[in-house]
Design a protein around this motif. Structure first.
Motif, PDB file in Angstrom:
ATOM      1  N   ASP A  14      -4.845  -2.813  -9.631  1.00 34.09           N
ATOM      2  CA  ASP A  14      -5.790  -1.922 -10.290  1.00 34.09           C
ATOM      3  C   ASP A  14      -6.617  -2.747 -11.267  1.00 34.09           C
ATOM      4  OD1 ASP A  14      -4.199  -2.263 -12.589  1.00 34.09           O
ATOM      5  OD2 ASP A  14      -3.212  -0.322 -12.375  1.00 34.09           O
ATOM      6  N   ARG A  18       0.832  -1.207   0.000  1.00 33.04           N
ATOM      7  CA  ARG A  18       0.000   0.000   0.000  1.00 33.04           C
ATOM      8  C   ARG A  18       0.864   1.254   0.000  1.00 33.04           C
ATOM      9  NH1 ARG A  18      -4.596  -2.587   3.711  1.00 33.04           N
ATOM     10  NH2 ARG A  18      -6.177  -2.778   2.076  1.00 33.04           N
ATOM     11  N   TRP A  62      -5.914  -1.108  -4.916  1.00 30.49           N
ATOM     12  CA  TRP A  62      -6.894  -1.488  -3.912  1.00 30.49           C
ATOM     13  C   TRP A  62      -7.036  -3.012  -3.886  1.00 30.49           C
ATOM     14  CZ3 TRP A  62      -7.893   0.675  -8.637  1.00 30.49           C
ATOM     15  CH2 TRP A  62      -8.677  -0.048  -9.519  1.00 30.49           C
TER      16      TRP A  62
END
Length: 138
Positions: A49, A21, A28
């Motif tokens: 993604d 992250r 995500w």
């Protein structure tokens, strides 16, 4: 043709996600679940993604291959970034150290980090769009 994903076995999902992250703030969790893999329960997770992602599978055990040896296995994988300084700053802020700097080149800068599982990642920023300059090996 392009590489869609890498599938990695990791020891700790939360520590792994913390690293990735920081490196990829625009990615995500695309999906996740539980499964039994050769008799062992594990959590899997797709982080990326719409086009590219990394699959993480927890409950890994043992040590990753030594990076200074010649054992078969992944040596490192690399991502291109338009903002190497920003990426380095995010990873340092998250508590990760640079593993080593890349080779000097007039048309690219690169740096290597190790994730919490011992996988080495190279991050590279190119200062030229010309293939003959980007791919200049000294």
């Amino acid at each position: 043709m392009y590489l869609e994903h890498l599938n990695l076995v990791v020891t700790d999902m939360d520590q792994t996600l913390k690293f990735y992250r920081a490196a990829f703030p625009h990615w995500w969790v695309r999906g996740e679940g539980q499964q039994t893999w050769h008799g062992l329960e594990r959590r899997w997770l797709h982080f990326g993604d719409d086009n590219h992602y990394l699959t993480f599978n927890d409950n890994g055990y043992g040590e990753n291959r030594p990076l200074k040896g010649n054992q078969i296995g992944v040596a490192h994988f690399a991502y291109v970034t338009a903002d190497l300084d920003g990426l380095i700053g995010r990873l340092l802020q998250a508590g990760y150290e640079i593993h080593h700097e890349g080779a000097q080149s007039p048309h690219r800068r690169n740096v290597y980090f190790r994730d919490p599982n011992g996988f080495e990642l190279e991050f590279v920023e190119y200062s030229s769009d010309l293939p003959e300059q980007r791919n200049l090996y000294q």
